[in-house]
Design an enzyme around this catalytic site. Sequence first.
Site, PDB file in Angstrom:
ATOM      1  CG  HIS A  37      -1.857  -1.091   1.376  1.00 50.65           C
ATOM      2  ND1 HIS A  37      -1.753  -2.051   2.348  1.00 50.65           N
ATOM      3  CD2 HIS A  37      -2.950  -1.416   0.643  1.00 50.65           C
ATOM      4  CE1 HIS A  37      -2.755  -2.907   2.232  1.00 50.65           C
ATOM      5  NE2 HIS A  37      -3.492  -2.554   1.203  1.00 50.65           N
ATOM      6  CG  ASP A 152      -5.241  -7.430  -5.588  1.00 54.12           C
ATOM      7  OD1 ASP A 152      -5.781  -8.445  -5.150  1.00 54.12           O
ATOM      8  OD2 ASP A 152      -4.534  -6.680  -4.880  1.00 54.12           O
ATOM      9  NE  ARG A 189      -8.413 -11.938   2.436  1.00 59.53           N
ATOM     10  CZ  ARG A 189      -8.720 -11.051   1.497  1.00 59.53           C
ATOM     11  NH1 ARG A 189      -7.763 -10.557   0.724  1.00 59.53           N
ATOM     12  NH2 ARG A 189      -9.964 -10.649   1.330  1.00 59.53           N
TER      13      ARG A 189
END
Length: 289
Positions: A37, A152, A189
């Site tokens: 991030h 992603d 996660r």
Amino acid sequence: MRTIRTVAELRAALAEPRRGGKTIGLVPTMGSLHDGHLALIRAARDAADHVVVSLFVNPAQFNDSADLAAYPRDEHRDAGLAHEAGADLLFAPSTDEIYPPGFTTQVRVAGPLTETLEGAHRGADHFHGVTTVVTKLLNMVGPDVALFGQKDAQQALVIQRLAADLDLPARIEVVPTVREPDGLALSSRNVRLDPQDRRRALALSAALRAAESELREHGTTDAEALSAAARAAMTPFDVEPEYLALVDPEDLRPVGSVDQDTLLAVAAHVGPVRLIDNTILTPNGGAER
Ligand code: AMP
């Protein structure tokens, strides 16, 4: 850095930089920030004058309520990290602010982009949840540029399609995957992996590296052979891929041979967590991470 909860406050806070001719960058996240991030936030700093980070765990994109309930959250820590990385505003709305009573609209990208790979396994509603919330965030913030992670890869493609199809004015930029030193792709996660599963989680990056080296060292371009090499690399970790696929990086259709850049995407359950990873295989011997 200010934390803002409502769309009205957000628009008010962005009015001044916008009047001053500043460009605005948006980094949408679900929080629990890590270096992946932060790489997006730094890239946003480089790409725009004023950086908005959104933090919203979007219920509409979770197909598994246990995954939603277990999703790690620590807004205080996230605010500190986003500030250090150069964010100007943290937009952390409530679920009601995003989905007020009476909300019924969905924004869908149709076809293979949302129905294959992640869409086939999590259900296409996962991406419909993503595209709906991303459309809303883009409308709320009105950024010049919005940044997404190659981690992603399918999501990034879906959002590029969304922006093109709906003439959304924001430029969509994709930032390379950030990894742990041992190769594991950073993911919020990962904190749910116990030490043994943390070791097993290396199966995914090992699969990608095995296919890359099979292509590079042996010149193997046959998709089945590359897939077999990748799958074999997962066996010692006692991890089965949920899917492992070589597909066209633009339309996600399966390829038979790596004659041009090909997306190798993998998903697997490791302990309580479902992980994904990918790489671009390039036929001239190189491989991008
Ligand atoms: P998330 O909070 O998981 O929804 O992710 C927010 C954004 O960060 C998405 O655009 C992700 O693709 C991106 N991202 C997540 N993990 C990584 C990573 N390891 N490297 C680069 N970008 C990432």
